[in-house]
Structures are given as structure tokens and as C-alpha cells.
Write an enzyme that holds these catalytic residues in place. Structure first.
Site: not given
Length: 282
Positions: A112, A54
Site C-alpha cells: 500500500h 479499506y
């Protein structure tokens, strides 16, 4: 500073406790992002979800350090990207995450996604296990893992993830995955809890249920998550919406509402691997 509302707590096999509503930070970046996160903490959020990909770990850490909420009361999560699954790379990436946040430790660190074509997620998991022993991460988990992937981790290391963060919303209810997670003491966390592109907010079933209870479609969906038993991590940059997303205890969906939403499940419409967060992975 507001007291957090009475949101239920989910508990994992390792003692990790997460509030049932957290704050997502995908595309929450820069100084405006830091202010949005500080606002979320101010109105009562205590779980802040981030990721290496991010590109906002620095901003998340800044917001936590500048918040009036004591660090010990905040659970901050980040995630290891798919391209850094090789053991040594994974260890360094975790250290970089902690340093970038400017914190002594990260409460929850996830892989992730399994990046199955690379096939190194067991190595990555060992790196998380060792980082946990080192004390720089307190709890470890995964994201977008299927039961078979998690079985491999447990077989290889004897360590079961505390959390599995997956796409989960009324159109994609992940019944089998949730049952597997529950059986293993794994908290299921929902990314994209409101679906995508606001399509679900206009769904006639959701609109009807929301009107019946005198709440917004967003509140109706988040209340569904609350009653389903997962952890939802909605995102909003605005304090009033942040507050509204936490204000879910004044009404309850009845059995008919839950049944009506159950039939909205359309797993064929979603296939594993469509995660919009994955496109930066490789």
C-alpha cells in the site's frame, strides 16, 4: 449483462493486462457496497481495486462470487498495509486477504505504501514475490512508491512491480514517476483520478473543455487519463454514474485540450505522504 465498452488495455512487463478504467472501492463497505460492486461488474467494469485497510475485502469477494461475470474475467486487487511489512506478518496478511475474499487467488496484490520510516518494504516485497510463487496472488505491485523505492526492490529481488498505484490527476500529473514506470514496464494506476473534494470538477479549464465536447467535467478528466496512458479507478455507488464513467470513447481531447490540462500540473501543491488512505496505516 452488458458487454464491457471498448476501453483500452494497459500491459505490464510480466504480461498483466489491465483495463484503462477500473472501479475503486475506498469507503465502499457493507451490503450496500456489495450491491454497488455487483452493479459495477454488471455495467462493464472488470478491474476491482480494494485494500486490507479499506476493511471491505469480504464484501468485494462476496460481490465477485455473486456476480454473473465469470471469475476468470475479473481482476481483483488488494493491498498490504504499512504496519505489516515484516516478512512473516506480510505472508499471513496476504493469506488473510485471500481467505477474507473467499476466492482461490487475488489477481493483483500491492504494497500500500513504502512506510519508509519503518524501512521494511523490501521484506514485504519478498513476501509478495513468495506469495506469487505459491499461486495465491497472480501479479504483484506497489502503491505510492517513488523511483528510488522501486530501484531498491528490483536490486534486492530481481523482481520488478507490475503496477505502481499513485495519486494522479490534472493538478498532480506525476510526469517523472510515469516516465520511470513506463521505462520499467510498470503500469501507472491513478488513485484519486478526479482529485479531491470536487475542487477540480469546478476548475474553469476542465469546465471549458467539458463544455466544448458536450460532456461532464468527470468524463473530460477520465478521458484525459485514458489519453495519458494510465489506469484510472474512479468510484461511484450509482449505476448511472458507473456507466457514465466507462462511456469515454465517443469523444477525444485534442492537442490544445491536452496542453491546457498539462499546465494545470501543480506538484508543489501536493507533497509525497499526504495520501488520505495512509492515515490508518500505522
Amino acid at each position: 449483462m452488458m458487454e464491457p465498452p471498448a476501453i483500452p488495455v494497459r500491459k505490464a512487463h510480466d504480461g498483466l493486462e489491465l483495463p484503462a478504467i477500473g472501479f475503486g472501492t475506498y469507503k465502499v463497505n457493507g451490503f450496500a457496497g456489495a450491491e454497488a460492486i455487483k452493479s459495477a461488474l454488471q455495467v462493464g467494469y472488470r478491474l476491482i481495486d480494494s485494500a486490507f485497510n479499506y476493511e471491505n475485502e469480504g464484501i468485494v469477494g462476496k460481490a465477485i462470487r455473486e456476480s454473473e461475470v465469470p471469475r476468470k474475467d475479473i481482476i481483483v486487487a488488494s493491498k498490504l498495509p504499512g504496519r505489516h511489512h515484516q516478512y512473516d506478518q506480510a505472508r499471513v496478511t496476504i493469506e488473510e486477504s485471500v481467505a477474507r475474499m473467499g476466492l482461490d487467488y487475488i489477481d493483483l496484490y500491492l504494497i500500500h505504501w513504502p512506510n519508509p520510516s519503518q524501512g521494511q518494504f523490501v521484506e514485504a516485497w519478498q513476501a509478495l514475490v513468495d506469495a506469487q510463487k505459491q499461486g495465491i496472488v497472480k501479479h504483484i505491485g506497489v502503491s505510492n512508491f517513488l523511483p528510488g523505492h522501486i530501484d531498491l526492490l528490483i536490486r534486492a529481488t530481481g523482481v520488478t512491480p507490475a503496477v505502481n498505484q499513485v495519486e494522479l490527476h490534472p493538478f498532480f500529473q506525476q510526469n517523472e514517476q510515469r516516465a520511470y514506470d513506463d521505462a520499467h514496464g510498470i503500469i501507472t494506476e491513478a488513485w484519486s483520478p478526479l482529485g479531491r473534494a470536487n475542487q477540480m470538477l469546478k476548475d474553469p479549464t476542465i469546465v471549458r473543455i467539458a463544455e466544448k465536447h458536450g460532456v461532464s467535467p468527470v468524463a473530460a478528466i477520465l478521458r484525459w487519463h485514458l489519453q495519458l496512458g494510465d489506469v484510472a479507478i474512479p468510484k461511484s455507488m450509482h449505476a448511472d454514474r458507473q456507466r457514465a464513467n466507462l462511456d469515454l470513447t465517443g469523444f477525444e481531447l485534442d492537442e490544445q485540450d491536452m496542453q491546457d490540462i498539462a499546465v494545470m500540473d501543480n506538484p508543489e501543491g501536493y507533497t509525497f505522504g499526504q495520501n488520505p488512505h495512509w492515515h490508518e496505516e500505522d
